[in-house]
Design an enzyme around this catalytic site. Sequence first.
Site, PDB file in Angstrom:
ATOM      1  CG  ASP A 269      66.594-102.974 -56.111  1.00 22.74           C
ATOM      2  OD1 ASP A 269      67.114-102.153 -55.327  1.00 22.74           O
ATOM      3  OD2 ASP A 269      66.537-102.791 -57.337  1.00 22.74           O
ATOM      4  CG  HIS A 270      70.683-105.423 -56.367  1.00 22.46           C
ATOM      5  ND1 HIS A 270      69.547-105.851 -57.043  1.00 22.46           N
ATOM      6  CD2 HIS A 270      71.418-104.715 -57.267  1.00 22.46           C
ATOM      7  CE1 HIS A 270      69.619-105.442 -58.304  1.00 22.46           C
ATOM      8  NE2 HIS A 270      70.731-104.751 -58.460  1.00 22.46           N
TER       9      HIS A 270
ATOM     10  CB  CYS B 168      64.475-100.113 -56.643  1.00 20.34           C
ATOM     11  SG  CYS B 168      63.455 -99.052 -57.699  1.00 20.34           S
ATOM     12  N   GLY B 169      66.842 -98.511 -57.037  1.00 20.56           N
ATOM     13  CA  GLY B 169      67.811 -97.509 -57.462  1.00 20.56           C
ATOM     14  C   GLY B 169      67.161 -96.168 -57.774  1.00 20.56           C
ATOM     15  CB  THR B 170      65.141 -95.000 -60.475  1.00 17.22           C
ATOM     16  OG1 THR B 170      64.362 -96.177 -60.788  1.00 17.22           O
ATOM     17  CG2 THR B 170      66.451 -95.022 -61.262  1.00 17.22           C
ATOM     18  N   GLY B 171      63.474 -95.965 -57.804  1.00 13.38           N
ATOM     19  CA  GLY B 171      62.091 -96.000 -57.316  1.00 13.38           C
ATOM     20  C   GLY B 171      61.096 -96.289 -58.430  1.00 13.38           C
ATOM     21  CB  ILE B 172      61.329 -95.944 -62.128  1.00 18.20           C
ATOM     22  CG1 ILE B 172      61.632 -94.449 -62.073  1.00 18.20           C
ATOM     23  CG2 ILE B 172      60.433 -96.262 -63.328  1.00 18.20           C
ATOM     24  CD1 ILE B 172      62.493 -93.946 -63.233  1.00 18.20           C
ATOM     25  N   GLY B 173      61.081 -98.798 -60.920  1.00 14.83           N
ATOM     26  CA  GLY B 173      60.692-100.205 -61.065  1.00 14.83           C
ATOM     27  C   GLY B 173      59.759-100.644 -59.949  1.00 14.83           C
ATOM     28  CG  MET B 174      61.021-100.861 -55.826  1.00 11.74           C
ATOM     29  SD  MET B 174      60.563-102.564 -55.392  1.00 11.74           S
ATOM     30  CE  MET B 174      61.980-103.020 -54.360  1.00 11.74           C
TER      31      MET B 174
ATOM     32  CG  HIS C 164      46.031 -83.462 -52.984  1.00 15.50           C
ATOM     33  ND1 HIS C 164      46.172 -82.437 -53.894  1.00 15.50           N
ATOM     34  CD2 HIS C 164      45.797 -82.861 -51.782  1.00 15.50           C
ATOM     35  CE1 HIS C 164      46.024 -81.266 -53.287  1.00 15.50           C
ATOM     36  NE2 HIS C 164      45.810 -81.491 -51.998  1.00 15.50           N
TER      37      HIS C 164
ATOM     38  CG  HIS D 130      41.794 -84.336 -52.559  1.00 17.01           C
ATOM     39  ND1 HIS D 130      42.380 -83.721 -53.634  1.00 17.01           N
ATOM     40  CD2 HIS D 130      41.724 -83.406 -51.580  1.00 17.01           C
ATOM     41  CE1 HIS D 130      42.677 -82.470 -53.320  1.00 17.01           C
ATOM     42  NE2 HIS D 130      42.283 -82.250 -52.072  1.00 17.01           N
TER      43      HIS D 130
HETATM   44  C1  RB5 Z   1      68.943-102.026 -60.451  1.00 16.25           C
HETATM   45  O1  RB5 Z   1      70.117-101.867 -61.157  1.00 16.25           O
HETATM   46  C2  RB5 Z   1      67.929-100.966 -60.878  1.00 16.25           C
HETATM   47  O2  RB5 Z   1      67.512-101.211 -62.186  1.00 16.25           O
HETATM   48  C3  RB5 Z   1      66.759-100.931 -59.933  1.00 16.25           C
HETATM   49  O3  RB5 Z   1      67.214-100.699 -58.650  1.00 16.25           O
HETATM   50  C4  RB5 Z   1      65.716 -99.868 -60.185  1.00 16.25           C
HETATM   51  O4  RB5 Z   1      66.305 -98.604 -60.290  1.00 16.25           O
HETATM   52  C5  RB5 Z   1      64.745-100.125 -61.251  1.00 16.25           C
HETATM   53  O5  RB5 Z   1      63.789 -99.371 -61.460  1.00 16.25           O
END
Ligand code: RB5
Length: 142
Positions: free
Chosen positions: A8-9, A65-71, A98, A133
């Site tokens: 993402d951005h 992405c910023g944290t990888g969590i949203g992706m 695994h 596994h």
């Molecule tokens: C963008 O600001 C941020 O929310 C996105 O990159 C990501 O970290 C979401 O999980």
Amino acid sequence: MKIYIATDHAAFCIKEDVKKILEELGNEVVDLGPFNDERVDYPDFAHKLCNEVLKDSTSQGILICGTGIGMSLSANKHIGIRAALCHDAYTAQMAREHNDANVLCFGQRVVGLGTIESICTSWCKSSFLGGRHAIRVNKIEL
Ligand code: RB5
């Protein structure tokens, strides 16, 4: 290995560095965008990439992405996608060995380029071990 990549951005700024790392490891990298740093919604790119990976079971994907969590949350909505949010070489190795993960996720705001290089190297050099596994991986989908 054909590896699709999308960000993402928040992670656009490291996409070219990650592509270079992956190519130097001998992979064919297919860039699914974005192609500028304008604000975008990470699920749009996660879904685009997962649809490509699902079309070719020999391919893999990398989502940043910023944290990888949203992706990772978005990618794991796809049946057949096992997206692993990795923070270091060890989690990347385990995700392949695994969990038979086919999509690697990490956060540009979480890990530096040196760690990203070790994550990608570990991911690319590791393979699913199968056996016990495989029994567990087959139980993931409901
Ligand atoms: C963008 O600001 C941020 O929310 C996105 O990159 C990501 O970290 C979401 O999980």
